[in-house]
Design a protein around this motif. Sequence first.
Motif: not given
Length: 76
Positions: A58-75
């Motif tokens: 499950x891809x819970x959340x996706x965000x961008x901070x400048x050039x970085x992409x941040x993802x929260x993946x639930x197994x």
Amino acid sequence: MPQEEKLLDASGMDCARVILGLKKALVEINSGQILKVVATDPIAPKALEVFARQTRHILLKQAQNGTAFIFFVQKT
């Protein structure tokens, strides 16, 4: 932001290495736990969406901070 159990900092890696690192990191956590992934490859958002859909994690959340992409993946 969801509370992650593990962090995968894949900054500077190409998308294929991000996915490989993601697969390895998911093996190290239990079902229901959350992995935070940081990536800078511009293809990463689409690749993680496809990976999550194909593997049924499950891809819970996706965000961008400048050039970085941040993802929260639930197994699952």
